[in-house]
Design a protein around this motif. Structure first.
Motif, PDB file in Angstrom:
ATOM      1  N   PRO A 146       0.856  -1.318  -0.197  1.00 59.82           N
ATOM      2  CA  PRO A 146      -0.152  -0.068  -0.173  1.00 59.82           C
ATOM      3  C   PRO A 146       0.829   1.392   0.043  1.00 59.82           C
ATOM      4  N   ASP A 147       0.302   2.298  -0.507  1.00 55.35           N
ATOM      5  CA  ASP A 147       0.960   3.605  -0.480  1.00 55.35           C
ATOM      6  C   ASP A 147       1.295   3.988   0.605  1.00 55.35           C
ATOM      7  N   GLU A 148       2.572   4.510   1.172  1.00 54.64           N
ATOM      8  CA  GLU A 148       2.774   4.902   2.407  1.00 54.64           C
ATOM      9  C   GLU A 148       3.397   6.267   2.577  1.00 54.64           C
ATOM     10  N   GLY A 149       3.378   7.042   1.726  1.00 53.14           N
ATOM     11  CA  GLY A 149       4.215   8.351   1.422  1.00 53.14           C
ATOM     12  C   GLY A 149       5.505   8.295   1.041  1.00 53.14           C
ATOM     13  N   LEU A 150       5.779   9.323   0.264  1.00 50.55           N
ATOM     14  CA  LEU A 150       7.108   9.662  -0.412  1.00 50.55           C
ATOM     15  C   LEU A 150       8.198   9.173   0.628  1.00 50.55           C
ATOM     16  N   GLU A 151       8.116   9.976   1.798  1.00 52.11           N
ATOM     17  CA  GLU A 151       9.382   9.888   2.721  1.00 52.11           C
ATOM     18  C   GLU A 151       9.491   8.588   3.348  1.00 52.11           C
ATOM     19  N   GLN A 152       8.369   7.946   3.790  1.00 53.11           N
ATOM     20  CA  GLN A 152       8.414   6.705   4.532  1.00 53.11           C
ATOM     21  C   GLN A 152       8.935   5.714   3.376  1.00 53.11           C
ATOM     22  N   ARG A 153       8.411   5.677   2.147  1.00 55.02           N
ATOM     23  CA  ARG A 153       9.018   4.624   1.299  1.00 55.02           C
ATOM     24  C   ARG A 153      10.330   4.729   1.061  1.00 55.02           C
ATOM     25  N   VAL A 154      10.851   6.265   0.879  1.00 55.48           N
ATOM     26  CA  VAL A 154      12.319   6.297   0.805  1.00 55.48           C
ATOM     27  C   VAL A 154      13.095   5.804   1.724  1.00 55.48           C
ATOM     28  N   ARG A 155      12.714   6.034   3.100  1.00 57.92           N
ATOM     29  CA  ARG A 155      13.206   5.651   4.191  1.00 57.92           C
ATOM     30  C   ARG A 155      13.459   3.999   4.421  1.00 57.92           C
ATOM     31  N   ARG A 156      12.225   3.278   3.913  1.00 58.79           N
ATOM     32  CA  ARG A 156      12.356   1.925   4.092  1.00 58.79           C
ATOM     33  C   ARG A 156      13.576   1.249   3.110  1.00 58.79           C
ATOM     34  N   ILE A 157      13.322   1.741   1.641  1.00 60.19           N
ATOM     35  CA  ILE A 157      14.289   1.287   0.819  1.00 60.19           C
ATOM     36  C   ILE A 157      15.780   1.526   1.116  1.00 60.19           C
ATOM     37  N   HIS A 209       6.240   7.814 -11.499  1.00 59.93           N
ATOM     38  CA  HIS A 209       4.596   8.009 -10.663  1.00 59.93           C
ATOM     39  C   HIS A 209       4.902   9.204  -9.746  1.00 59.93           C
ATOM     40  N   GLU A 210       5.727   9.297  -9.026  1.00 60.50           N
ATOM     41  CA  GLU A 210       6.141  10.390  -8.063  1.00 60.50           C
ATOM     42  C   GLU A 210       6.270  11.844  -8.899  1.00 60.50           C
ATOM     43  N   VAL A 211       6.872  11.456 -10.119  1.00 59.50           N
ATOM     44  CA  VAL A 211       7.080  12.678 -10.947  1.00 59.50           C
ATOM     45  C   VAL A 211       5.729  13.352 -11.392  1.00 59.50           C
ATOM     46  N   ALA A 212       5.126  12.303 -11.919  1.00 60.65           N
ATOM     47  CA  ALA A 212       3.809  12.589 -12.623  1.00 60.65           C
ATOM     48  C   ALA A 212       2.644  13.223 -11.488  1.00 60.65           C
ATOM     49  N   ALA A 213       2.734  12.636 -10.389  1.00 65.49           N
ATOM     50  CA  ALA A 213       1.910  13.334  -9.171  1.00 65.49           C
ATOM     51  C   ALA A 213       2.280  14.631  -8.557  1.00 65.49           C
ATOM     52  N   GLN A 262      16.383  12.203   4.246  1.00 66.69           N
ATOM     53  CA  GLN A 262      16.233  13.613   4.235  1.00 66.69           C
ATOM     54  C   GLN A 262      17.067  14.464   3.378  1.00 66.69           C
ATOM     55  N   ALA A 263      18.250  13.950   2.878  1.00 66.73           N
ATOM     56  CA  ALA A 263      19.032  14.736   1.983  1.00 66.73           C
ATOM     57  C   ALA A 263      18.417  14.297   0.442  1.00 66.73           C
ATOM     58  N   PHE A 264      17.947  13.118   0.304  1.00 68.63           N
ATOM     59  CA  PHE A 264      17.131  12.900  -1.164  1.00 68.63           C
ATOM     60  C   PHE A 264      16.035  13.678  -1.146  1.00 68.63           C
ATOM     61  N   ALA A 269      12.536  16.472  -3.679  1.00 72.98           N
ATOM     62  CA  ALA A 269      10.937  16.776  -3.322  1.00 72.98           C
ATOM     63  C   ALA A 269      10.478  18.091  -3.728  1.00 72.98           C
ATOM     64  N   LEU A 270       9.227  18.211  -4.314  1.00 69.46           N
ATOM     65  CA  LEU A 270       8.714  19.294  -4.469  1.00 69.46           C
ATOM     66  C   LEU A 270       7.515  19.990  -3.214  1.00 69.46           C
TER      67      LEU A 270
END
Length: 277
Positions: A146-157, A209-213, A262-264, A269-270
């Protein structure tokens, strides 16, 4: 004509009996060697005496045939698992070139024939090693969730990548060293052709997809992937070196991955659009 009591050559059990033994072992949840002969006979739809006659009078024939199929009949791990672990240790200690089927078979205590039966060849074995010791399957599972938000997903990866790079045997660092030193080596090219499109289809498609959104900057997916992964890769590849340098104050893994996350986000991030009145 041979006598009924004469032993057949090892591994010459009829395929239908081998299949019956594997089904019975699966149903009972035990290794093939622990399945009673009667249970194998019942699964194969024949009497015990008929089964033993077709095996040449010895249970060993069945065990050897099962082993030739790539399944260990005893309590040891299956050939596939032993081979992947053996190949991983060879890569970690001696590099990619050390992985020959002969050396893997010797380390895994199986035959080269069994490796061909399980993997079909060296390339598929290397693919299996990469899947086991890289974070690719875990990252794909995160992206499929499930979508968990950009920050949380980057952190998990980032955390998954850090865990994979710190895991023994050090397969991914050894493979990356091979990529950097011999990028045109055939095994490196085969791995790249298999996994780069897969990563672009997974992580790259998610970033697109994040870019398109409108959540991150419109950069090519490959550059976004490198922007996200490169600092984490470099830090955790070099971490064992830094651990031996007394002048370096090495941050905890959680601290490092959070800094990179956080640096990424600051880089790509926009800002959230203001809520509509």
């Amino acid at each position: 004509m041979s006598n009924l009591g004469e032993e057949k050559p090892a591994g010459s059990a009829p395929p239908e009996i081998v299949e019956a033994a594997l089904r019975a072992a699966d149903a009972l949840g035990v290794p093939v060697a622990d399945v009673p002969v009667l249970a194998v006979a019942q699964e194969a739809g024949m009497s015990r005496s008929t089964l033993m006659r077709r095996l040449g009078g010895t249970r060993r024939t069945l065990d050897e045939a099962v082993r030739a199929r790539g399944v260990d009949p005893g309590g040891r791990k299956p050939v596939r698992e032993r081979a992947v672990e053996a190949a991983a240790s060879l890569i970690s200690e001696h590099g990619l070139a050390s992985v020959t089927l002969e050396r893997v078979a010797a380390a895994a205590r199986c035959s080269v024939h069994s490796l061909y039966a399980v993997f079909g060849g060296r390339d598929e074995l290397l693919f299996a090693v990469f899947e086991r010791y890289s974070p690719i399957l875990d990252v794909e599972a995160v992206l499929a969730g499930p979508d968990e938000g950009l920050e949380q997903r980057v952190r998990r990866i980032h955390r998954l990548v850090a865990e994979a790079l710190g895991r023994a045997p050090r397969v991914i660092p050894a493979l990356l060293a091979e990529v950097l030193s011999r990028p045109q080596e055939p095994s490196v090219q085969v791995m790249a052709q298999r996994f780069v499109p897969r990563m672009l289809d997974g992580v790259g498609r998610w970033l697109a997809h994040e870019v398109a959104a409108g959540r991150i900057r419109a950069l090519p997916p490959l550059l976004l992937m490198q922007q996200m992964m490169s600092p984490v890769l470099f830090h955790f590849l070099m971490r064992p070196v830094f651990q031996g340098v007394s002048a370096v104050d090495l941050p905890e893994t959680e601290t490092a991955t959070e800094v990179f996350t956080q640096a990424f986000l600051r880089a790509v991030a926009l800002p959230e659009p203001p809520p509509r009145p």
